[in-house]
Write a protein that holds these residues in place. Sequence first.
Motif, PDB file in Angstrom:
ATOM      1  N   SER A  91      19.354 -23.222  17.792  1.00 35.36           N
ATOM      2  CA  SER A  91      19.770 -22.698  16.486  1.00 35.36           C
ATOM      3  C   SER A  91      21.253 -22.921  16.205  1.00 35.36           C
ATOM      4  CB  SER A  91      19.451 -21.203  16.400  1.00 35.36           C
ATOM      5  OG  SER A  91      18.062 -20.995  16.433  1.00 35.36           O
ATOM      6  N   VAL A 110      21.728 -25.263  13.459  1.00 38.88           N
ATOM      7  CA  VAL A 110      21.358 -24.662  12.177  1.00 38.88           C
ATOM      8  C   VAL A 110      22.518 -23.838  11.617  1.00 38.88           C
ATOM      9  CG1 VAL A 110      19.732 -23.126  11.005  1.00 38.88           C
ATOM     10  CG2 VAL A 110      18.932 -24.612  12.845  1.00 38.88           C
ATOM     11  N   ARG A 120      13.385 -25.451  13.659  1.00 40.58           N
ATOM     12  CA  ARG A 120      14.705 -25.795  13.126  1.00 40.58           C
ATOM     13  C   ARG A 120      14.612 -26.236  11.676  1.00 40.58           C
ATOM     14  NH1 ARG A 120      16.700 -30.317  15.887  1.00 40.58           N
ATOM     15  NH2 ARG A 120      14.587 -30.688  16.612  1.00 40.58           N
ATOM     16  N   GLN A 130      14.172 -23.136   9.559  1.00 37.42           N
ATOM     17  CA  GLN A 130      15.421 -22.386   9.428  1.00 37.42           C
ATOM     18  C   GLN A 130      16.354 -23.051   8.421  1.00 37.42           C
ATOM     19  OE1 GLN A 130      16.807 -22.373  13.449  1.00 37.42           O
ATOM     20  NE2 GLN A 130      15.179 -21.026  14.159  1.00 37.42           N
TER      21      GLN A 130
END
Length: 281
Positions: free
Chosen positions: A139, A142, A240, A243
């Motif tokens: 993450s 992201v 991903r 997100q």
Amino acid sequence: MNTLEQINNNFEYFSKSEKKVANSILESLQKAIHLCIASLAKLANASEPPVNCFCRRIDTKGFPDFQLRLAQSFGNGTSYVNRLVDQADTVSCHTQKVFDSAIAQLCIVKDNLNTTNINRAIHLLTQANKIAFFGLAASAAVTHGAMSKFFRFYIPVLYFVDVMMQHIYCINYRYGNVVICILPTGRTQNLVEQAKVAKANDAIIITITTANSSLAQIASLSIAITVPEYTNIYMPMASRLAQLTLIDVLATGFILRRGQNFRDNLKRVKDILHDVYPDKL
């Protein structure tokens, strides 16, 4: 639907004790296959009855049947790559599988999103004095993308992918700031602990994570993302994408909520960037 899919799809319906069992299994999949029921109960800090209830909840006949089906789940796909990809797949075949899987899973996420929570999140973001994005591991990329998106909105935006930096920011939290924590499983203890510190300082915490996870339960507002993807075994792929797409949704709502003057300012930013880098934009 294999056993892992059943666990993830039914997680929100488990009792508190059953969730503890599910989390212990998901965090130690290889180990769970070989544990006796008493050892699994101890690992989950629960008793044996919740383990049996958990097994029946996901349509297995009992603990031995559950372990067998869990082991069979590992036979789907190539471990540590993608659950739909086989070792013998050609480039054309695995390319098609990866794209089709991503499209299908984004549709699942879209259909399960709570737009009321998205609306509330947009409101909190438009009222924020400062926005900080937290993420770890997969993450982390992201959070960087989120910062790049919101950085153009003439509001202070930060992102942290280091636990110590996150901790310092949470300690120094100021009223009116919004912290957005991005974590697909919602179980990684380091980020959960940072959210607890921020909450103790009356932080506004928005989470993008699995419904009813440890991280979601701490949040002021949680946006649940349902992605049938098992990052304990396979590389995180669709999660991903989901997100990042949700970040685009929030950014779009932010722009629309701010009105025409705000969009005019974005146009000025684009025009300036085009003058400086005409061949790249």
